[in-house]
Design an enzyme around this catalytic site. Structure first.
Site, mmCIF file in Angstrom:
data_model
loop_
_atom_site.group_PDB
_atom_site.id
_atom_site.type_symbol
_atom_site.label_atom_id
_atom_site.label_comp_id
_atom_site.label_asym_id
_atom_site.label_seq_id
_atom_site.Cartn_x
_atom_site.Cartn_y
_atom_site.Cartn_z
ATOM 1 N N THR A 66 0.994 -1.307 0.016
ATOM 2 C CA THR A 66 0.102 -0.045 -0.012
ATOM 3 C C THR A 66 0.814 0.952 0.095
ATOM 4 O O THR A 66 1.934 1.011 -0.412
ATOM 5 C CB THR A 66 -1.278 -0.165 0.922
ATOM 6 O OG1 THR A 66 -1.929 1.090 0.950
ATOM 7 C CG2 THR A 66 -0.608 -0.014 2.248
ATOM 8 N N LYS A 70 2.347 1.190 -4.437
ATOM 9 C CA LYS A 70 1.310 0.433 -5.217
ATOM 10 C C LYS A 70 1.782 0.511 -6.470
ATOM 11 O O LYS A 70 1.475 -0.428 -7.455
ATOM 12 C CB LYS A 70 0.120 0.858 -4.878
ATOM 13 C CG LYS A 70 -0.627 0.342 -3.779
ATOM 14 C CD LYS A 70 -1.845 1.017 -3.167
ATOM 15 C CE LYS A 70 -3.224 0.175 -3.724
ATOM 16 N NZ LYS A 70 -4.378 0.756 -3.115
ATOM 17 N N GLU A 82 -3.966 -8.950 -15.651
ATOM 18 C CA GLU A 82 -4.514 -7.812 -16.380
ATOM 19 C C GLU A 82 -5.085 -6.824 -15.717
ATOM 20 O O GLU A 82 -4.950 -5.413 -16.055
ATOM 21 C CB GLU A 82 -5.655 -8.588 -17.413
ATOM 22 C CG GLU A 82 -6.277 -7.783 -18.481
ATOM 23 C CD GLU A 82 -7.558 -8.224 -19.029
ATOM 24 O OE1 GLU A 82 -7.866 -9.156 -19.095
ATOM 25 O OE2 GLU A 82 -8.137 -7.277 -19.462
ATOM 26 N N ASN A 91 -1.818 -4.086 -5.365
ATOM 27 C CA ASN A 91 -1.822 -3.960 -3.884
ATOM 28 C C ASN A 91 -1.757 -5.380 -3.405
ATOM 29 O O ASN A 91 -1.763 -5.646 -2.064
ATOM 30 C CB ASN A 91 -3.223 -3.337 -3.332
ATOM 31 C CG ASN A 91 -4.554 -4.523 -3.630
ATOM 32 O OD1 ASN A 91 -4.342 -5.298 -4.436
ATOM 33 N ND2 ASN A 91 -5.375 -4.301 -3.274
ATOM 34 N N ASP A 106 -8.632 -3.923 -5.661
ATOM 35 C CA ASP A 106 -9.447 -3.027 -4.986
ATOM 36 C C ASP A 106 -10.759 -2.999 -5.895
ATOM 37 O O ASP A 106 -11.688 -2.516 -5.365
ATOM 38 C CB ASP A 106 -8.698 -1.811 -5.582
ATOM 39 C CG ASP A 106 -7.859 -1.359 -3.913
ATOM 40 O OD1 ASP A 106 -8.109 -1.862 -2.971
ATOM 41 O OD2 ASP A 106 -6.968 -0.581 -4.299
ATOM 42 N N GLY A 130 -12.546 12.848 -7.639
ATOM 43 C CA GLY A 130 -11.405 12.303 -7.510
ATOM 44 C C GLY A 130 -10.656 11.602 -8.638
ATOM 45 O O GLY A 130 -11.432 10.862 -9.379
ATOM 46 N N GLY A 133 -5.047 7.228 -7.180
ATOM 47 C CA GLY A 133 -5.041 5.866 -7.423
ATOM 48 C C GLY A 133 -6.159 5.114 -7.074
ATOM 49 O O GLY A 133 -6.633 4.005 -7.965
ATOM 50 N N ASN A 154 -12.414 16.334 -10.648
ATOM 51 C CA ASN A 154 -11.443 16.620 -10.020
ATOM 52 C C ASN A 154 -10.962 17.987 -9.847
ATOM 53 O O ASN A 154 -11.077 18.843 -10.576
ATOM 54 C CB ASN A 154 -10.076 15.664 -10.678
ATOM 55 C CG ASN A 154 -8.904 15.281 -9.492
ATOM 56 O OD1 ASN A 154 -9.390 14.964 -8.381
ATOM 57 N ND2 ASN A 154 -7.731 15.440 -9.967
HETATM 58 P P1 NAP Z 1 -4.522 9.810 -4.367
HETATM 59 O O1 NAP Z 1 -3.910 9.007 -5.475
HETATM 60 O O2 NAP Z 1 -3.300 10.565 -3.431
HETATM 61 O O3 NAP Z 1 -5.413 10.878 -5.052
HETATM 62 C C1 NAP Z 1 -6.145 11.929 -4.068
HETATM 63 C C2 NAP Z 1 -7.345 12.399 -4.884
HETATM 64 O O4 NAP Z 1 -8.120 13.059 -3.945
HETATM 65 C C3 NAP Z 1 -6.826 13.127 -5.791
HETATM 66 O O5 NAP Z 1 -7.693 13.267 -7.125
HETATM 67 C C4 NAP Z 1 -6.846 14.457 -5.388
HETATM 68 O O6 NAP Z 1 -6.960 15.643 -6.259
HETATM 69 C C5 NAP Z 1 -8.156 14.459 -4.408
HETATM 70 N N1 NAP Z 1 -7.878 15.465 -3.345
HETATM 71 C C6 NAP Z 1 -7.126 15.301 -2.232
HETATM 72 N N2 NAP Z 1 -7.132 16.448 -1.616
HETATM 73 C C7 NAP Z 1 -8.242 17.149 -1.992
HETATM 74 C C8 NAP Z 1 -8.806 18.298 -1.722
HETATM 75 N N3 NAP Z 1 -8.381 19.008 -0.434
HETATM 76 N N4 NAP Z 1 -10.009 18.694 -2.366
HETATM 77 C C9 NAP Z 1 -10.397 18.129 -3.428
HETATM 78 N N5 NAP Z 1 -9.860 16.930 -4.015
HETATM 79 C C10 NAP Z 1 -8.605 16.503 -3.224
HETATM 80 O O7 NAP Z 1 -5.027 8.986 -3.146
HETATM 81 P P2 NAP Z 1 -6.011 7.705 -3.318
HETATM 82 O O8 NAP Z 1 -5.023 6.459 -3.315
HETATM 83 O O9 NAP Z 1 -6.778 7.794 -4.381
HETATM 84 O O10 NAP Z 1 -6.854 7.515 -2.216
HETATM 85 C C11 NAP Z 1 -8.157 8.274 -2.229
HETATM 86 C C12 NAP Z 1 -8.866 7.970 -1.014
HETATM 87 O O11 NAP Z 1 -9.497 6.626 -1.005
HETATM 88 C C13 NAP Z 1 -8.225 7.946 0.343
HETATM 89 O O12 NAP Z 1 -9.097 8.517 1.368
HETATM 90 C C14 NAP Z 1 -7.808 6.548 0.830
HETATM 91 O O13 NAP Z 1 -7.673 6.270 2.046
HETATM 92 C C15 NAP Z 1 -9.138 6.018 0.120
HETATM 93 N N6 NAP Z 1 -9.019 4.499 -0.308
HETATM 94 C C16 NAP Z 1 -9.844 3.692 0.358
HETATM 95 C C17 NAP Z 1 -9.718 2.281 -0.066
HETATM 96 C C18 NAP Z 1 -10.507 1.319 0.513
HETATM 97 O O14 NAP Z 1 -10.594 0.055 0.465
HETATM 98 N N7 NAP Z 1 -11.893 1.709 1.064
HETATM 99 C C19 NAP Z 1 -8.738 1.850 -1.033
HETATM 100 C C20 NAP Z 1 -8.067 2.874 -1.717
HETATM 101 C C21 NAP Z 1 -7.919 4.148 -1.195
HETATM 102 P P3 NAP Z 1 -5.879 16.389 -7.079
HETATM 103 O O15 NAP Z 1 -5.590 15.472 -8.260
HETATM 104 O O16 NAP Z 1 -6.429 17.609 -7.698
HETATM 105 O O17 NAP Z 1 -4.523 16.615 -5.980
#
Ligand code: NAP
Length: 288
Positions: A66, A70, A82, A91, A106, A130, A133, A154
Protein backbone atom coordinates in the site's frame (compact mmCIF):
# COMPACT_ATOMS: atom_id res chain seq x y z
CA UNK A 1 0.00 -21.02 17.43
CA UNK A 2 2.97 -20.13 15.20
CA UNK A 3 5.07 -23.21 14.41
CA UNK A 4 7.81 -24.08 11.94
CA UNK A 5 5.09 -24.89 9.40
CA UNK A 6 3.25 -21.57 9.63
CA UNK A 7 3.23 -19.69 6.32
CA UNK A 8 3.93 -15.97 6.34
CA UNK A 9 2.04 -13.22 4.50
CA UNK A 10 3.24 -9.63 4.76
CA UNK A 11 2.24 -6.04 4.23
CA UNK A 12 4.68 -3.39 3.04
CA UNK A 13 3.80 0.25 3.55
CA UNK A 14 5.07 3.47 5.09
CA UNK A 15 3.42 4.60 7.32
CA UNK A 16 1.97 1.30 8.47
CA UNK A 17 0.92 1.85 12.07
CA UNK A 18 -2.75 2.66 11.29
CA UNK A 19 -3.35 -0.25 8.92
CA UNK A 20 -6.15 -2.61 9.90
CA UNK A 21 -5.08 -5.22 7.31
CA UNK A 22 -3.16 -7.31 9.92
CA UNK A 23 -6.38 -7.58 11.97
CA UNK A 24 -8.45 -8.58 8.92
CA UNK A 25 -6.07 -11.22 7.59
CA UNK A 26 -5.18 -12.78 10.94
CA UNK A 27 -8.91 -12.99 11.70
CA UNK A 28 -9.50 -14.69 8.32
CA UNK A 29 -6.85 -17.31 9.19
CA UNK A 30 -8.33 -17.79 12.65
CA UNK A 31 -11.92 -18.26 11.36
CA UNK A 32 -10.87 -20.45 8.43
CA UNK A 33 -8.44 -22.47 10.57
CA UNK A 34 -5.55 -21.74 8.21
CA UNK A 35 -1.92 -21.90 9.33
CA UNK A 36 -0.89 -18.44 8.12
CA UNK A 37 0.36 -15.35 9.91
CA UNK A 38 0.09 -11.83 8.46
CA UNK A 39 2.88 -9.45 9.47
CA UNK A 40 3.29 -5.67 8.86
CA UNK A 41 6.67 -4.48 7.49
CA UNK A 42 7.41 -0.77 7.47
CA UNK A 43 9.39 -0.26 4.26
CA UNK A 44 10.62 3.13 3.05
CA UNK A 45 10.77 3.91 -0.69
CA UNK A 46 14.58 3.63 -0.59
CA UNK A 47 14.31 0.03 0.63
CA UNK A 48 11.47 -1.15 -1.60
CA UNK A 49 13.56 -3.20 -4.03
CA UNK A 50 15.55 -4.88 -1.24
CA UNK A 51 12.34 -5.64 0.69
CA UNK A 52 10.64 -7.23 -2.35
CA UNK A 53 13.67 -9.43 -3.05
CA UNK A 54 13.81 -10.35 0.65
CA UNK A 55 10.18 -11.54 0.53
CA UNK A 56 11.18 -14.03 -2.14
CA UNK A 57 14.38 -15.05 -0.37
CA UNK A 58 12.46 -15.72 2.84
CA UNK A 59 9.89 -17.89 1.05
CA UNK A 60 7.01 -15.67 2.08
CA UNK A 61 3.68 -16.74 0.55
CA UNK A 62 2.75 -13.25 -0.59
CA UNK A 63 2.22 -9.70 0.58
CA UNK A 64 0.01 -6.67 0.35
CA UNK A 65 1.39 -3.38 -0.90
CA UNK A 66 0.00 0.00 0.00
CA UNK A 67 0.91 3.69 0.19
CA UNK A 68 3.38 4.76 -1.19
CA UNK A 69 4.51 1.62 -3.08
CA UNK A 70 1.48 0.50 -5.16
CA UNK A 71 2.89 1.79 -8.45
CA UNK A 72 6.64 1.56 -7.82
CA UNK A 73 6.49 -2.11 -6.79
CA UNK A 74 5.52 -3.12 -10.35
CA UNK A 75 9.06 -2.80 -11.67
CA UNK A 76 10.29 -5.48 -9.24
CA UNK A 77 7.62 -8.08 -10.17
CA UNK A 78 7.83 -10.91 -12.74
CA UNK A 79 4.21 -10.62 -13.92
CA UNK A 80 1.23 -8.35 -13.36
CA UNK A 81 -2.31 -9.61 -13.99
CA UNK A 82 -4.58 -7.87 -16.48
CA UNK A 83 -6.62 -5.92 -13.88
CA UNK A 84 -3.54 -4.56 -12.11
CA UNK A 85 -2.00 -3.75 -15.47
CA UNK A 86 -4.99 -1.66 -16.59
CA UNK A 87 -5.39 0.03 -13.20
CA UNK A 88 -1.63 0.65 -13.13
CA UNK A 89 -1.09 -0.37 -9.51
CA UNK A 90 -0.62 -3.51 -7.44
CA UNK A 91 -1.96 -4.07 -3.93
CA UNK A 92 -1.38 -7.83 -3.69
CA UNK A 93 1.67 -9.90 -4.61
CA UNK A 94 1.70 -13.67 -4.67
CA UNK A 95 4.99 -15.60 -4.77
CA UNK A 96 4.46 -18.70 -6.88
CA UNK A 97 7.33 -21.02 -7.88
CA UNK A 98 9.79 -18.26 -7.13
CA UNK A 99 7.96 -15.73 -9.33
CA UNK A 100 6.42 -12.51 -8.03
CA UNK A 101 2.92 -12.00 -9.46
CA UNK A 102 1.08 -8.70 -8.94
CA UNK A 103 -2.68 -8.26 -8.59
CA UNK A 104 -5.03 -5.41 -7.79
CA UNK A 105 -8.03 -6.46 -5.68
CA UNK A 106 -9.45 -2.95 -5.01
CA UNK A 107 -11.81 -3.00 -8.00
CA UNK A 108 -13.12 -6.45 -7.03
CA UNK A 109 -13.56 -5.25 -3.43
CA UNK A 110 -15.62 -2.30 -4.64
CA UNK A 111 -17.77 -4.51 -6.91
CA UNK A 112 -18.38 -7.08 -4.15
CA UNK A 113 -19.39 -4.36 -1.69
CA UNK A 114 -22.15 -3.33 -4.12
CA UNK A 115 -23.28 -6.81 -5.13
CA UNK A 116 -23.85 -7.85 -1.48
CA UNK A 117 -26.27 -4.90 -1.28
CA UNK A 118 -27.95 -5.89 -4.57
CA UNK A 119 -26.89 -2.59 -6.12
CA UNK A 120 -26.75 -3.16 -9.87
CA UNK A 121 -25.08 -0.35 -11.82
CA UNK A 122 -25.59 -1.84 -15.26
CA UNK A 123 -26.78 0.91 -17.68
CA UNK A 124 -26.65 3.47 -14.83
CA UNK A 125 -24.76 6.77 -14.64
CA UNK A 126 -21.90 7.19 -12.17
CA UNK A 127 -20.02 10.16 -10.75
CA UNK A 128 -16.50 9.79 -9.36
CA UNK A 129 -14.93 12.59 -7.29
CA UNK A 130 -11.14 12.30 -7.47
CA UNK A 131 -8.70 11.02 -10.07
CA UNK A 132 -5.93 9.45 -7.98
CA UNK A 133 -4.94 5.82 -7.50
CA UNK A 134 -8.21 4.72 -5.86
CA UNK A 135 -10.30 6.48 -8.53
CA UNK A 136 -8.48 4.47 -11.22
CA UNK A 137 -9.64 1.20 -9.61
CA UNK A 138 -13.18 2.59 -9.20
CA UNK A 139 -13.45 3.74 -12.82
CA UNK A 140 -12.15 0.34 -13.95
CA UNK A 141 -14.83 -1.38 -11.79
CA UNK A 142 -17.61 0.92 -13.07
CA UNK A 143 -16.68 0.04 -16.67
CA UNK A 144 -16.66 -3.67 -15.77
CA UNK A 145 -20.11 -3.20 -14.14
CA UNK A 146 -21.34 -1.80 -17.46
CA UNK A 147 -22.28 1.71 -16.28
CA UNK A 148 -23.72 3.80 -19.09
CA UNK A 149 -21.62 6.88 -18.25
CA UNK A 150 -18.82 7.70 -15.82
CA UNK A 151 -18.20 11.38 -15.06
CA UNK A 152 -14.89 12.05 -13.29
CA UNK A 153 -14.61 15.30 -11.30
CA UNK A 154 -11.27 16.46 -9.96
CA UNK A 155 -9.70 19.57 -8.47
CA UNK A 156 -6.89 19.15 -10.99
CA UNK A 157 -8.98 18.77 -14.11
CA UNK A 158 -6.07 17.66 -16.28
CA UNK A 159 -5.60 14.59 -14.11
CA UNK A 160 -9.29 13.70 -14.53
CA UNK A 161 -8.91 14.16 -18.27
CA UNK A 162 -5.88 11.86 -18.38
CA UNK A 163 -7.77 9.16 -16.46
CA UNK A 164 -10.86 9.52 -18.64
CA UNK A 165 -8.88 9.37 -21.90
CA UNK A 166 -6.82 6.43 -20.65
CA UNK A 167 -9.86 4.32 -19.70
CA UNK A 168 -11.76 5.26 -22.89
CA UNK A 169 -8.76 4.14 -24.95
CA UNK A 170 -8.19 0.94 -22.97
CA UNK A 171 -11.81 -0.16 -23.28
CA UNK A 172 -12.54 1.36 -26.71
CA UNK A 173 -15.44 3.33 -25.27
CA UNK A 174 -16.57 6.93 -24.78
CA UNK A 175 -18.32 6.34 -21.43
CA UNK A 176 -15.80 8.31 -19.37
CA UNK A 177 -15.82 12.10 -19.29
CA UNK A 178 -13.79 14.55 -17.20
CA UNK A 179 -14.74 17.76 -15.43
CA UNK A 180 -13.39 20.28 -12.99
CA UNK A 181 -14.67 19.70 -9.46
CA UNK A 182 -16.36 23.15 -9.62
CA UNK A 183 -18.75 21.78 -12.25
CA UNK A 184 -20.17 19.07 -9.99
CA UNK A 185 -23.03 21.14 -8.59
CA UNK A 186 -24.33 22.12 -12.02
CA UNK A 187 -23.81 18.64 -13.42
CA UNK A 188 -25.77 17.07 -10.54
CA UNK A 189 -28.79 19.12 -11.64
CA UNK A 190 -28.52 18.06 -15.29
CA UNK A 191 -27.75 14.41 -14.57
CA UNK A 192 -29.28 12.37 -11.78
CA UNK A 193 -26.33 10.07 -11.07
CA UNK A 194 -27.28 6.65 -9.73
CA UNK A 195 -24.07 6.58 -7.68
CA UNK A 196 -21.74 9.33 -6.45
CA UNK A 197 -18.37 8.11 -5.17
CA UNK A 198 -15.95 10.11 -3.07
CA UNK A 199 -12.48 8.85 -4.05
CA UNK A 200 -10.62 11.69 -2.32
CA UNK A 201 -9.29 11.78 1.26
CA UNK A 202 -11.50 14.82 1.98
CA UNK A 203 -13.47 14.17 5.19
CA UNK A 204 -11.05 11.58 6.52
CA UNK A 205 -9.97 11.61 10.19
CA UNK A 206 -8.80 14.02 11.66
CA UNK A 207 -10.28 16.61 9.21
CA UNK A 208 -13.76 15.15 9.52
CA UNK A 209 -15.77 18.35 8.96
CA UNK A 210 -14.80 18.64 5.26
CA UNK A 211 -16.95 17.85 2.21
CA UNK A 212 -15.34 16.99 -1.16
CA UNK A 213 -17.50 19.62 -2.92
CA UNK A 214 -17.99 23.32 -2.16
CA UNK A 215 -21.37 24.01 -3.70
CA UNK A 216 -24.53 22.10 -2.75
CA UNK A 217 -25.29 19.25 -5.13
CA UNK A 218 -28.72 17.94 -6.05
CA UNK A 219 -29.40 14.54 -4.52
CA UNK A 220 -32.37 12.32 -3.72
CA UNK A 221 -33.39 8.93 -2.37
CA UNK A 222 -32.84 7.14 -5.70
CA UNK A 223 -29.09 7.54 -5.34
CA UNK A 224 -26.17 5.81 -3.65
CA UNK A 225 -23.52 7.89 -1.89
CA UNK A 226 -20.32 5.84 -1.61
CA UNK A 227 -17.31 7.11 0.34
CA UNK A 228 -14.00 5.23 0.09
CA UNK A 229 -13.13 6.61 3.52
CA UNK A 230 -13.93 4.35 6.48
CA UNK A 231 -12.64 6.52 9.33
CA UNK A 232 -14.93 8.12 10.41
CA UNK A 233 -17.62 5.54 9.66
CA UNK A 234 -19.97 8.30 8.59
CA UNK A 235 -18.24 11.16 6.78
CA UNK A 236 -19.82 14.55 6.07
CA UNK A 237 -20.26 13.32 2.48
CA UNK A 238 -22.30 10.32 3.68
CA UNK A 239 -24.25 12.48 6.14
CA UNK A 240 -25.15 14.76 3.25
CA UNK A 241 -26.38 11.78 1.19
CA UNK A 242 -28.36 10.45 4.16
CA UNK A 243 -30.01 13.86 4.67
CA UNK A 244 -31.36 13.55 1.11
CA UNK A 245 -32.62 10.01 1.72
CA UNK A 246 -29.89 8.37 -0.38
CA UNK A 247 -28.40 4.94 0.40
CA UNK A 248 -24.86 5.17 1.78
CA UNK A 249 -21.82 2.89 1.82
CA UNK A 250 -18.50 3.64 3.51
CA UNK A 251 -15.06 2.30 2.53
CA UNK A 252 -14.85 -0.45 5.12
CA UNK A 253 -16.68 -3.00 2.98
CA UNK A 254 -14.40 -2.34 0.00
CA UNK A 255 -11.39 -2.73 2.29
CA UNK A 256 -12.66 -6.03 3.70
CA UNK A 257 -13.73 -7.49 0.34
CA UNK A 258 -10.44 -6.56 -1.33
CA UNK A 259 -8.67 -8.23 1.61
CA UNK A 260 -10.84 -11.35 1.26
CA UNK A 261 -10.00 -11.56 -2.41
CA UNK A 262 -6.25 -11.16 -1.69
CA UNK A 263 -6.54 -13.87 0.95
CA UNK A 264 -8.04 -16.18 -1.66
CA UNK A 265 -5.12 -15.50 -4.02
CA UNK A 266 -2.61 -16.58 -1.35
CA UNK A 267 -4.48 -19.43 0.33
CA UNK A 268 -7.22 -20.59 -2.05
CA UNK A 269 -9.75 -19.96 0.76
CA UNK A 270 -12.34 -17.19 0.79
CA UNK A 271 -14.05 -15.98 3.98
CA UNK A 272 -17.84 -16.26 3.77
CA UNK A 273 -20.32 -13.47 4.51
CA UNK A 274 -20.74 -14.52 8.18
CA UNK A 275 -16.99 -14.26 8.77
CA UNK A 276 -16.88 -10.93 6.95
CA UNK A 277 -19.71 -9.48 9.07
CA UNK A 278 -18.01 -10.71 12.24
CA UNK A 279 -14.65 -9.21 11.23
CA UNK A 280 -16.31 -5.94 10.24
CA UNK A 281 -17.41 -5.54 13.86
CA UNK A 282 -13.82 -6.13 15.12
CA UNK A 283 -12.49 -3.64 12.59
CA UNK A 284 -15.03 -0.99 13.60
CA UNK A 285 -14.17 -1.52 17.27
CA UNK A 286 -10.47 -1.19 16.44
CA UNK A 287 -11.05 2.11 14.61
CA UNK A 288 -12.81 3.63 17.62
P1 NAP B 1 -4.35 9.84 -4.23
O1 NAP B 1 -3.84 8.97 -5.32
O2 NAP B 1 -3.43 10.70 -3.46
O3 NAP B 1 -5.50 10.78 -4.89
C1 NAP B 1 -6.17 11.72 -4.12
C2 NAP B 1 -7.30 12.37 -4.93
O4 NAP B 1 -8.04 13.20 -4.04
C3 NAP B 1 -6.81 13.26 -6.07
O5 NAP B 1 -7.72 13.19 -7.12
C4 NAP B 1 -6.82 14.64 -5.43
O6 NAP B 1 -7.05 15.70 -6.32
C5 NAP B 1 -8.03 14.55 -4.52
N1 NAP B 1 -7.95 15.48 -3.40
C6 NAP B 1 -7.03 15.43 -2.39
N2 NAP B 1 -7.26 16.46 -1.55
C7 NAP B 1 -8.30 17.16 -2.05
C8 NAP B 1 -9.00 18.33 -1.62
N3 NAP B 1 -8.66 18.98 -0.50
N4 NAP B 1 -10.05 18.76 -2.37
C9 NAP B 1 -10.40 18.11 -3.49
N5 NAP B 1 -9.77 17.00 -3.96
C10 NAP B 1 -8.74 16.54 -3.23
O7 NAP B 1 -5.15 8.99 -3.13
P2 NAP B 1 -5.92 7.59 -3.37
O8 NAP B 1 -4.98 6.48 -3.16
O9 NAP B 1 -6.65 7.70 -4.65
O10 NAP B 1 -6.93 7.56 -2.11
C11 NAP B 1 -8.09 8.38 -2.07
C12 NAP B 1 -8.95 7.99 -0.87
O11 NAP B 1 -9.43 6.66 -1.03
C13 NAP B 1 -8.18 7.99 0.46
O12 NAP B 1 -9.04 8.49 1.45
C14 NAP B 1 -7.88 6.53 0.71
O13 NAP B 1 -7.75 6.22 2.08
C15 NAP B 1 -9.16 5.91 0.15
N6 NAP B 1 -8.99 4.49 -0.25
C16 NAP B 1 -9.84 3.58 0.31
C17 NAP B 1 -9.75 2.25 -0.05
C18 NAP B 1 -10.69 1.26 0.58
O14 NAP B 1 -10.50 0.04 0.41
N7 NAP B 1 -11.72 1.68 1.24
C19 NAP B 1 -8.79 1.83 -0.99
C20 NAP B 1 -7.94 2.79 -1.56
C21 NAP B 1 -8.06 4.12 -1.17
P3 NAP B 1 -5.84 16.44 -7.10
O15 NAP B 1 -5.48 15.55 -8.24
O16 NAP B 1 -6.46 17.72 -7.55
O17 NAP B 1 -4.72 16.61 -6.11
Amino acid sequence: MVTGKTKVIGLIADPIEHSISPILHNEFSCHLNQDYIYVPFKVSSDNLETAVHAMKAMNIKGFNVTVPHKVDVIKYLDYVDETADVIGSVNTVSIENGKLIGYNTDAQGFMDSLSVRDIDLSCESACVIGAGGAARAIVYALIKMNCSSIDIFNRNEEKAQRLSNYMNNKFQTSKCASFNLNELSESSIRKRYRIIINATPVGMYPNIAALPFNEEILADSSQVFYDLIYNPEQTEFLKFGLSKGAATVNGLDMLIYQAAYAYKIWTGEIPDQNIIEHIKKSAIADLK
